[in-house]
Every structure is written in C-alpha cells, then in structure tokens.
Motif scaffolding. Structure first.
Motif, PDB file in Angstrom:
ATOM      1  N   VAL A 138      11.172   7.443   5.204  1.00  0.00           N
ATOM      2  CA  VAL A 138      11.980   8.507   5.451  1.00  0.00           C
ATOM      3  C   VAL A 138      12.494   9.536   3.935  1.00  0.00           C
ATOM      4  O   VAL A 138      12.414  10.499   4.002  1.00  0.00           O
ATOM      5  CB  VAL A 138      13.295   7.971   5.964  1.00  0.00           C
ATOM      6  N   ALA A 139      12.604   8.753   2.345  1.00  0.00           N
ATOM      7  CA  ALA A 139      12.666   8.588   1.867  1.00  0.00           C
ATOM      8  C   ALA A 139      11.142   9.874   1.201  1.00  0.00           C
ATOM      9  O   ALA A 139      11.424  10.958   0.225  1.00  0.00           O
ATOM     10  CB  ALA A 139      12.805   8.084   0.451  1.00  0.00           C
ATOM     11  N   CYS A 140      10.040   9.439   1.476  1.00  0.00           N
ATOM     12  CA  CYS A 140       8.887  10.113   1.393  1.00  0.00           C
ATOM     13  C   CYS A 140       9.249  11.472   2.414  1.00  0.00           C
ATOM     14  O   CYS A 140       8.519  13.162   1.400  1.00  0.00           O
ATOM     15  CB  CYS A 140       7.542   9.364   1.908  1.00  0.00           C
ATOM     16  N   GLU A 141       9.922  11.692   3.344  1.00  0.00           N
ATOM     17  CA  GLU A 141       9.872  13.019   4.334  1.00  0.00           C
ATOM     18  C   GLU A 141      10.458  13.788   3.529  1.00  0.00           C
ATOM     19  O   GLU A 141      10.779  15.177   3.100  1.00  0.00           O
ATOM     20  CB  GLU A 141       9.617  12.240   5.719  1.00  0.00           C
ATOM     21  N   LEU A 142      11.694  12.950   2.628  1.00  0.00           N
ATOM     22  CA  LEU A 142      12.973  14.064   2.261  1.00  0.00           C
ATOM     23  C   LEU A 142      12.616  14.302   1.541  1.00  0.00           C
ATOM     24  O   LEU A 142      12.901  15.441   1.001  1.00  0.00           O
ATOM     25  CB  LEU A 142      14.443  12.656   2.326  1.00  0.00           C
ATOM     26  N   LEU A 143      11.810  13.691   0.559  1.00  0.00           N
ATOM     27  CA  LEU A 143      11.075  14.128  -0.773  1.00  0.00           C
ATOM     28  C   LEU A 143       9.652  15.129  -0.329  1.00  0.00           C
ATOM     29  O   LEU A 143      10.034  16.388  -1.574  1.00  0.00           O
ATOM     30  CB  LEU A 143      10.374  12.983  -1.218  1.00  0.00           C
ATOM     31  N   ALA A 144       9.064  15.932   0.008  1.00  0.00           N
ATOM     32  CA  ALA A 144       8.384  16.435   0.762  1.00  0.00           C
ATOM     33  C   ALA A 144       8.722  18.170   0.961  1.00  0.00           C
ATOM     34  O   ALA A 144       8.675  18.842   0.936  1.00  0.00           O
ATOM     35  CB  ALA A 144       7.439  15.212   1.635  1.00  0.00           C
ATOM     36  N   ALA A 145      10.390  17.453   2.074  1.00  0.00           N
ATOM     37  CA  ALA A 145      11.023  18.421   2.122  1.00  0.00           C
ATOM     38  C   ALA A 145      11.939  19.239   1.185  1.00  0.00           C
ATOM     39  O   ALA A 145      11.818  20.851   0.947  1.00  0.00           O
ATOM     40  CB  ALA A 145      11.577  18.096   4.005  1.00  0.00           C
ATOM     41  N   HIS A 146      12.481  18.284   0.064  1.00  0.00           N
ATOM     42  CA  HIS A 146      13.351  18.491  -0.283  1.00  0.00           C
ATOM     43  C   HIS A 146      12.862  18.749  -2.081  1.00  0.00           C
ATOM     44  O   HIS A 146      13.714  18.601  -3.287  1.00  0.00           O
ATOM     45  CB  HIS A 146      14.935  18.412  -0.359  1.00  0.00           C
ATOM     46  N   LEU A 200       0.894  -0.976   0.218  1.00  0.00           N
ATOM     47  CA  LEU A 200      -0.166  -0.682   0.249  1.00  0.00           C
ATOM     48  C   LEU A 200       0.926   0.875  -0.039  1.00  0.00           C
ATOM     49  O   LEU A 200       0.392   2.240  -0.780  1.00  0.00           O
ATOM     50  CB  LEU A 200      -0.820   0.440   0.852  1.00  0.00           C
ATOM     51  N   SER A 201       1.885   1.131   0.868  1.00  0.00           N
ATOM     52  CA  SER A 201       3.060   2.423   0.855  1.00  0.00           C
ATOM     53  C   SER A 201       3.662   2.501  -0.253  1.00  0.00           C
ATOM     54  O   SER A 201       3.542   3.999  -0.535  1.00  0.00           O
ATOM     55  CB  SER A 201       3.619   2.544   2.308  1.00  0.00           C
ATOM     56  N   SER A 202       3.694   1.854  -0.782  1.00  0.00           N
ATOM     57  CA  SER A 202       4.954   2.304  -2.471  1.00  0.00           C
ATOM     58  C   SER A 202       3.730   1.945  -3.420  1.00  0.00           C
ATOM     59  O   SER A 202       3.800   3.280  -4.085  1.00  0.00           O
ATOM     60  CB  SER A 202       5.781   0.833  -2.881  1.00  0.00           C
ATOM     61  N   TRP A 203       3.009   1.992  -3.312  1.00  0.00           N
ATOM     62  CA  TRP A 203       2.046   2.268  -4.009  1.00  0.00           C
ATOM     63  C   TRP A 203       1.157   3.805  -3.838  1.00  0.00           C
ATOM     64  O   TRP A 203       0.737   4.719  -5.168  1.00  0.00           O
ATOM     65  CB  TRP A 203       0.388   1.244  -4.464  1.00  0.00           C
ATOM     66  N   LEU A 204       1.508   4.139  -2.975  1.00  0.00           N
ATOM     67  CA  LEU A 204       0.740   4.900  -2.611  1.00  0.00           C
ATOM     68  C   LEU A 204       1.898   5.946  -2.791  1.00  0.00           C
ATOM     69  O   LEU A 204       1.195   7.226  -3.708  1.00  0.00           O
ATOM     70  CB  LEU A 204      -0.229   5.483  -0.955  1.00  0.00           C
ATOM     71  N   LEU A 205       2.954   6.144  -2.735  1.00  0.00           N
ATOM     72  CA  LEU A 205       3.875   6.999  -3.093  1.00  0.00           C
ATOM     73  C   LEU A 205       4.412   7.199  -4.653  1.00  0.00           C
ATOM     74  O   LEU A 205       4.422   8.434  -4.575  1.00  0.00           O
ATOM     75  CB  LEU A 205       5.061   6.203  -2.030  1.00  0.00           C
ATOM     76  N   VAL A 206       4.306   6.681  -5.148  1.00  0.00           N
ATOM     77  CA  VAL A 206       4.639   6.092  -6.426  1.00  0.00           C
ATOM     78  C   VAL A 206       3.529   6.747  -6.702  1.00  0.00           C
ATOM     79  O   VAL A 206       3.332   7.969  -7.723  1.00  0.00           O
ATOM     80  CB  VAL A 206       4.674   5.337  -7.338  1.00  0.00           C
TER      81      VAL A 206
END
Length: 113
Positions: free
Chosen positions: A88-96, A18-24
C-alpha cells in the motif's frame, strides 16, 4: 517433512526481505531525478536516511510484544501484515510522490518521507 505453515512463513520472510530491499533501493536510485522536483533539493537524501533509521524501531517493538504476549504473535500473520502495508505504501508513493505540503512554514515532499 516441512509443514505447509512453515513453508508459508519462510516464504513470507523471504518476500518481506526482498520487498523492503527493493523499495528502499528503488527510491535511492530515483533520488537524482527526485531532487530536481522536490522542494528539499539535495537535503531530501538526509531526510530519507533519517526516516529509514526511524523505521528500525518497529522490529524492536515487535520483539518486545512477542516476548511479553502469550501466545506470541504468529510470524506468518505479522509478516503478511507488514507486506500488505509495504504494498500500500509503495502504491501511494508511486501515485503521490510529487505532492507538496507546508510543514513548519516550509514546503515539504510529505509522500517521500
């Protein structure tokens, strides 16, 4: 009766999928807005598709490690590590997401790749 570890393993697999599908999908939905600010423009979609396809090598690596390692890597640990890395990747992507770096002489949105 289902054991606690079996339940946790199945829950981790569900959350992983679910998380990988949601992020992509969330990045693809925002692509129309990202191309206006990203230096790659509409080429960003093809760069993202290539990066996603390159990520498919990790299940192969895990399968090979699980086959040759004795005892095999427990699913609940490996899925937990992958989930934590995704968070962690999602949080970093949202910030940067708007940071740009010069790569091979051209400006690139490094965080989006």
């Amino acid at each position: 009766m289902v054991s606690f570890y079996t339940f946790i393993s199945h829950l981790n697999v569900l959350l992983f999928g679910l998380s990988s599908w949601l992020l992509v999908n969330s990045v693809w939905v925002e692509l129309a807005l990202l191309v206006e600010k990203a230096p790659e423009g509409y080429a960003l979609a093809s760069h993202m598709a290539i990066a996603l396809q390159c990520a498919n090598i990790f299940p192969l690596i895990y399968s090979l490690l699980a086959r040759w390692k004795d005892p095999p890597i427990p699913y609940h640990i490996s899925v937990g590590v992958i989930l934590a890395t995704g968070i962690v990747a999602c949080e970093l992507l949202a910030a940067h997401w708007d940071y740009v770096a010069v790569v091979f002489g051209a400006p690139r949105s490094v965080a989006l790749l």
